[in-house]
Design a protein around this motif. Structure first.
Motif, PDB file in Angstrom:
ATOM      1  N   GLU A 113      16.441   1.515  14.922  1.00 20.86           N
ATOM      2  CA  GLU A 113      15.258   2.384  14.557  1.00 20.86           C
ATOM      3  C   GLU A 113      15.578   3.570  13.780  1.00 20.86           C
ATOM      4  OE1 GLU A 113      12.260   1.494  16.328  1.00 20.86           O
ATOM      5  OE2 GLU A 113      12.363   0.572  17.899  1.00 20.86           O
ATOM      6  N   GLU A 114      16.886   3.738  13.566  1.00 27.11           N
ATOM      7  CA  GLU A 114      17.152   5.177  13.523  1.00 27.11           C
ATOM      8  C   GLU A 114      17.033   5.790  11.901  1.00 27.11           C
ATOM      9  OE1 GLU A 114      20.451   9.125  13.297  1.00 27.11           O
ATOM     10  OE2 GLU A 114      20.573   7.190  14.702  1.00 27.11           O
ATOM     11  N   TYR A 115      16.973   4.768  11.375  1.00 26.64           N
ATOM     12  CA  TYR A 115      17.454   4.670   9.388  1.00 26.64           C
ATOM     13  C   TYR A 115      16.043   3.359   8.964  1.00 26.64           C
ATOM     14  CZ  TYR A 115      21.371   6.752  10.420  1.00 26.64           C
ATOM     15  OH  TYR A 115      22.888   7.617  10.930  1.00 26.64           O
ATOM     16  N   LEU A 116      15.234   3.593   9.846  1.00 31.06           N
ATOM     17  CA  LEU A 116      14.513   1.773   9.392  1.00 31.06           C
ATOM     18  C   LEU A 116      13.495   2.080   9.381  1.00 31.06           C
ATOM     19  CD1 LEU A 116      13.836  -1.120   9.615  1.00 31.06           C
ATOM     20  CD2 LEU A 116      13.483  -1.106  11.859  1.00 31.06           C
ATOM     21  N   THR A 117      12.220   1.929   8.807  1.00 33.74           N
ATOM     22  CA  THR A 117      10.945   2.272   8.765  1.00 33.74           C
ATOM     23  C   THR A 117      10.420   0.596   8.024  1.00 33.74           C
ATOM     24  OG1 THR A 117      11.160   4.334   7.414  1.00 33.74           O
ATOM     25  CG2 THR A 117       8.930   3.400   7.255  1.00 33.74           C
ATOM     26  N   LEU A 118       9.529   0.447   9.261  1.00 33.84           N
ATOM     27  CA  LEU A 118       8.581  -1.184   9.204  1.00 33.84           C
ATOM     28  C   LEU A 118       7.548  -0.465   8.020  1.00 33.84           C
ATOM     29  CD1 LEU A 118       9.867  -3.295  12.130  1.00 33.84           C
ATOM     30  CD2 LEU A 118      10.360  -3.288   9.685  1.00 33.84           C
ATOM     31  N   HIS A 119       7.202  -1.833   6.980  1.00 29.38           N
ATOM     32  CA  HIS A 119       5.744  -1.152   6.229  1.00 29.38           C
ATOM     33  C   HIS A 119       5.091  -3.078   6.650  1.00 29.38           C
ATOM     34  CE1 HIS A 119       7.397   1.823   3.772  1.00 29.38           C
ATOM     35  NE2 HIS A 119       8.236   1.610   4.553  1.00 29.38           N
ATOM     36  N   THR A 120       3.765  -2.849   7.095  1.00 31.46           N
ATOM     37  CA  THR A 120       3.416  -4.402   7.524  1.00 31.46           C
ATOM     38  C   THR A 120       2.181  -4.060   6.336  1.00 31.46           C
ATOM     39  OG1 THR A 120       2.047  -3.181   9.096  1.00 31.46           O
ATOM     40  CG2 THR A 120       4.334  -4.897   9.692  1.00 31.46           C
ATOM     41  N   VAL A 121       2.133  -4.707   4.870  1.00 31.05           N
ATOM     42  CA  VAL A 121       0.684  -5.114   3.819  1.00 31.05           C
ATOM     43  C   VAL A 121       1.106  -6.085   3.733  1.00 31.05           C
ATOM     44  CG1 VAL A 121       0.995  -4.021   1.949  1.00 31.05           C
ATOM     45  CG2 VAL A 121       2.079  -3.136   3.558  1.00 31.05           C
ATOM     46  N   GLY A 122      -0.637  -6.649   3.526  1.00 30.16           N
ATOM     47  CA  GLY A 122      -0.859  -8.160   3.093  1.00 30.16           C
ATOM     48  C   GLY A 122      -0.682  -8.787   3.640  1.00 30.16           C
ATOM     49  N   ASP A 123      -1.391 -10.518   3.490  1.00 27.90           N
ATOM     50  CA  ASP A 123      -1.251 -11.247   4.135  1.00 27.90           C
ATOM     51  C   ASP A 123      -0.832 -12.177   4.379  1.00 27.90           C
ATOM     52  OD1 ASP A 123      -3.727 -10.323   5.504  1.00 27.90           O
ATOM     53  OD2 ASP A 123      -5.323 -10.922   4.008  1.00 27.90           O
ATOM     54  N   ASN A 124       0.618 -11.987   3.222  1.00 31.40           N
ATOM     55  CA  ASN A 124       1.709 -13.403   3.591  1.00 31.40           C
ATOM     56  C   ASN A 124       3.292 -12.410   2.570  1.00 31.40           C
ATOM     57  OD1 ASN A 124       0.992 -13.763  -0.009  1.00 31.40           O
ATOM     58  ND2 ASN A 124      -0.815 -14.214   1.243  1.00 31.40           N
ATOM     59  N   PHE A 125       3.789 -13.094   2.453  1.00 34.34           N
ATOM     60  CA  PHE A 125       5.069 -13.222   1.944  1.00 34.34           C
ATOM     61  C   PHE A 125       4.431 -12.025   0.074  1.00 34.34           C
ATOM     62  CE2 PHE A 125       8.586 -13.660  -1.329  1.00 34.34           C
ATOM     63  CZ  PHE A 125       9.149 -13.229  -0.449  1.00 34.34           C
ATOM     64  N   ASP A 126       3.738 -13.201  -0.355  1.00 35.86           N
ATOM     65  CA  ASP A 126       4.053 -12.825  -1.669  1.00 35.86           C
ATOM     66  C   ASP A 126       2.768 -11.253  -2.107  1.00 35.86           C
ATOM     67  OD1 ASP A 126       5.051 -14.809  -2.634  1.00 35.86           O
ATOM     68  OD2 ASP A 126       2.592 -16.381  -2.904  1.00 35.86           O
ATOM     69  N   GLU A 127       2.285 -10.617  -0.671  1.00 33.66           N
ATOM     70  CA  GLU A 127       1.455  -9.783  -0.802  1.00 33.66           C
ATOM     71  C   GLU A 127       2.158  -8.360  -0.696  1.00 33.66           C
ATOM     72  OE1 GLU A 127      -2.298 -10.098   1.179  1.00 33.66           O
ATOM     73  OE2 GLU A 127      -2.733 -11.546   0.329  1.00 33.66           O
ATOM     74  N   SER A 128       3.244  -9.256   0.383  1.00 33.99           N
ATOM     75  CA  SER A 128       4.512  -8.362   0.914  1.00 33.99           C
ATOM     76  C   SER A 128       5.295  -7.732  -0.069  1.00 33.99           C
ATOM     77  CB  SER A 128       4.651  -8.528   1.783  1.00 33.99           C
ATOM     78  OG  SER A 128       3.943  -8.440   3.522  1.00 33.99           O
ATOM     79  N   GLU A 129       5.357  -8.901  -0.815  1.00 35.07           N
ATOM     80  CA  GLU A 129       7.114  -9.317  -2.456  1.00 35.07           C
ATOM     81  C   GLU A 129       6.143  -7.868  -3.013  1.00 35.07           C
ATOM     82  OE1 GLU A 129       9.412 -11.866  -4.435  1.00 35.07           O
ATOM     83  OE2 GLU A 129       7.614 -11.895  -4.156  1.00 35.07           O
ATOM     84  N   LYS A 130       4.978  -7.566  -3.373  1.00 33.46           N
ATOM     85  CA  LYS A 130       4.220  -6.461  -4.489  1.00 33.46           C
ATOM     86  C   LYS A 130       3.989  -5.657  -3.806  1.00 33.46           C
ATOM     87  CE  LYS A 130       0.310  -6.350  -7.220  1.00 33.46           C
ATOM     88  NZ  LYS A 130      -1.963  -7.141  -7.304  1.00 33.46           N
ATOM     89  N   ALA A 131       3.847  -5.488  -2.787  1.00 33.70           N
ATOM     90  CA  ALA A 131       3.646  -3.984  -2.833  1.00 33.70           C
ATOM     91  C   ALA A 131       5.262  -3.272  -1.781  1.00 33.70           C
ATOM     92  CB  ALA A 131       3.069  -4.195  -1.052  1.00 33.70           C
ATOM     93  N   ALA A 132       6.062  -4.150  -1.627  1.00 32.70           N
ATOM     94  CA  ALA A 132       7.854  -3.731  -1.459  1.00 32.70           C
ATOM     95  C   ALA A 132       8.084  -3.568  -2.798  1.00 32.70           C
ATOM     96  CB  ALA A 132       8.301  -5.014  -1.032  1.00 32.70           C
ATOM     97  N   LEU A 133       7.968  -4.338  -4.358  1.00 35.86           N
ATOM     98  CA  LEU A 133       8.264  -3.926  -5.053  1.00 35.86           C
ATOM     99  C   LEU A 133       7.728  -2.678  -5.770  1.00 35.86           C
ATOM    100  CD1 LEU A 133       8.046  -7.800  -6.898  1.00 35.86           C
ATOM    101  CD2 LEU A 133      10.132  -6.429  -5.974  1.00 35.86           C
ATOM    102  N   GLU A 134       6.416  -2.457  -5.758  1.00 38.79           N
ATOM    103  CA  GLU A 134       5.968  -1.215  -5.882  1.00 38.79           C
ATOM    104  C   GLU A 134       7.325  -0.120  -5.487  1.00 38.79           C
ATOM    105  OE1 GLU A 134       3.301   0.837  -8.475  1.00 38.79           O
ATOM    106  OE2 GLU A 134       3.978  -0.760  -8.184  1.00 38.79           O
ATOM    107  N   PHE A 135       6.576  -0.661  -4.205  1.00 37.92           N
ATOM    108  CA  PHE A 135       7.676   1.243  -3.697  1.00 37.92           C
ATOM    109  C   PHE A 135       8.839   1.135  -3.948  1.00 37.92           C
ATOM    110  CE2 PHE A 135      10.650   2.625  -0.142  1.00 37.92           C
ATOM    111  CZ  PHE A 135       9.977   3.749   0.584  1.00 37.92           C
ATOM    112  N   ASN A 136       9.663  -0.086  -4.324  1.00 36.49           N
ATOM    113  CA  ASN A 136      11.124   0.262  -4.586  1.00 36.49           C
ATOM    114  C   ASN A 136      11.568   0.660  -6.183  1.00 36.49           C
ATOM    115  OD1 ASN A 136      13.896  -1.039  -4.486  1.00 36.49           O
ATOM    116  ND2 ASN A 136      13.005  -1.450  -6.245  1.00 36.49           N
ATOM    117  N   LYS A 137       9.960   0.396  -6.641  1.00 40.19           N
ATOM    118  CA  LYS A 137      10.470   0.686  -8.261  1.00 40.19           C
ATOM    119  C   LYS A 137       9.869   2.192  -8.341  1.00 40.19           C
ATOM    120  CE  LYS A 137       7.745   1.144 -12.329  1.00 40.19           C
ATOM    121  NZ  LYS A 137       6.032   0.456 -13.267  1.00 40.19           N
TER     122      LYS A 137
END
Length: 410
Positions: A113-137
């Motif tokens: 867990e030293e280098y890990l950050t977990l984000h629980t976002v969205g009710d499904n994969f698609d919603e999580s992916e959208k948030a991940a792509l925005e964060f990545n950008k």
């Protein structure tokens, strides 16, 4: 995809300290059963108990200059990303749907867990992916997609390279989720001019690749059955679809009950623990015509062994249903003394077992409706049970899986 990309993936993964060359084991039991040569490629023996480490590792190593990694997954891919990033001491953000079970979250954390950050976002994969792509950008990190990425596909192709180092298979049975694994295998075979036939295997109601190929167009599923969580994808990748559209000729679709039967079977007879997606290839063996496979070399890819022990009651239930050993009825018992005794003494066979018994209607003066589960020793025993029941004054309805009542009660 070209040979240079795949060769680079092979070289990097061969030098890895966290990826192993998994066993290619000949299964004498299955070989004798199907009168052919069945080999099991044991990707369940990877450190993360899944092939997913290959693609994740290669993607990150091939883009090593990035200081931070972002990914989205609630399953095996996330574990591959976590293990790789912790090994490299690289900061990584993994996005998960809020519905992700705690057991899966803890497995991701187990790699450090030293280098890990977990984000629980969205009710499904698609919603999580959208948030991940925005964060990545916004953070200029390296995005590691679970399947729709040429580096991921190249990393997965190293599985088939290892197979060809040992045997020349006639057929490879390959599970399909988003399509990364089968795209890697197809690309390798095409580039190296191998004659091996690749057959994809998907779960029923999660067969998004088959439907997209049949429509000749990327097609999202309107209903997604997530029982086979490692291969349940609503929409396959654009890149993986393009590769499969050109190179994949055949897909087998497997029902959940049949899959569960083979999971239990391979555990009891071979001592191999597989997750549902990891057993798809074995479950598809009996769909191949005997005259087409006799004395050939067939490889089943066992893609993962991350199965939660809490799921086994459901898996056993589905296995019994597939074998025609478990059945459910609604039976009207008249409100008079001795009815249950009559049912047990007259109707129930000596090896029949009542596994569930619930009164659904208790206030009627004349009868009470009972929801009852029956488990029999042999498949034909249920017909004897029904025949006896039909000859009495018990009114009954046998419930079937497609019935609305079945899904409500069971």
């Amino acid at each position: 995809m070209n040979k240079q990309i795949i060769n680079n993936a092979i070289n990097i993964i061969n030098k890895s300290n966290i990826i192993v060359k998994t066993n290619l084991e000949k299964s004498m039991r299955l070989s004798n059963k199907f009168n052919t040569n069945i080999f099991l490629k044991r990707e369940d023996l990877q450190s993360v108990r899944s092939f997913k480490i290959r693609g994740a590792y290669y993607k990150i190593m091939n883009n090593i200059s990035h200081n931070m990694v972002t990914s989205v997954s609630a399953g095996n891919h996330a574990q591959g990303v976590a293990l790789t990033c912790n090994y490299l001491k690289k900061r990584h953000n993994i996005f998960l749907p809020v519905t992700t079970p705690l057991q899966k979250i803890n497995k991701i954390k187990d790699f450090g867990e030293e280098y890990l950050t977990l984000h629980t976002v969205g009710d499904n994969f698609d919603e999580s992916e959208k948030a991940a792509l925005e964060f990545n950008k916004n953070n200029n990190s390296l995005f590691v997609h679970p399947f729709d990425d040429y580096d991921i596909i190249a990393g997965q192709s190293t599985i088939v390279h290892e197979i060809f180092e040992e045997i020349e298979p006639d057929i490879i049975l390959c599970p399909i989720g988003g399509g990364g694994l089968i795209s890697g295998i197809l690309s390798y075979i095409d580039l190296y001019n191998k004659k091996t036939e690749v057959i994809g295997v998907e779960p029923l109601n999660a067969n998004s690749m088959e439907i997209s190929l049949n429509n000749n167009l990327l097609t999202p599923l309107t209903y997604l059955d997530t029982f086979v969580d490692g291969a349940s994808v609503k929409l396959v990748g654009k890149n993986t679809f393009n590769i499969c559209q050109h190179l994949l000729k055949k897909i087998k679709v497997i029902k959940n009950n049949k899959l569960c039967y083979h999971m239990i079977d391979v555990y009891q007879k071979d001592g191999i623990i597989l997750e549902p997606a990891g057993c798809l290839s074995i479950a598809a063996l009996d769909t191949l015509k005997s005259y087409e496979i006799e004395n050939k070399n067939i490889v089943c890819l066992l893609t993962g062994g991350n199965n939660d022990i809490m799921r086994y009651p459901e898996i056993i239930e589905k296995s019994l249903l597939y074998q025609n050993l478990k059945h459910y009825f609604l039976i009207n018992f008249t409100q008079s003394p001795g009815q249950l005794k009559k049912f047990i003494n007259v109707i129930l066979g000596p090896t029949d077992d009542i596994t569930r018994f619930e009164y659904l209607k208790k206030t009627n003066r004349d009868f009470g409706t009972v929801f009852i589960g029956i488990e029999v020793l042999e498949p034909e025993d249920i017909y004897i049970f029904i025949n006896k029941l039909s000859k009495t004054n018990f009114k009954f309805i046998k419930l079937h899986e497609k019935d609305l009542l079945y899904s409500y009660l069971i």
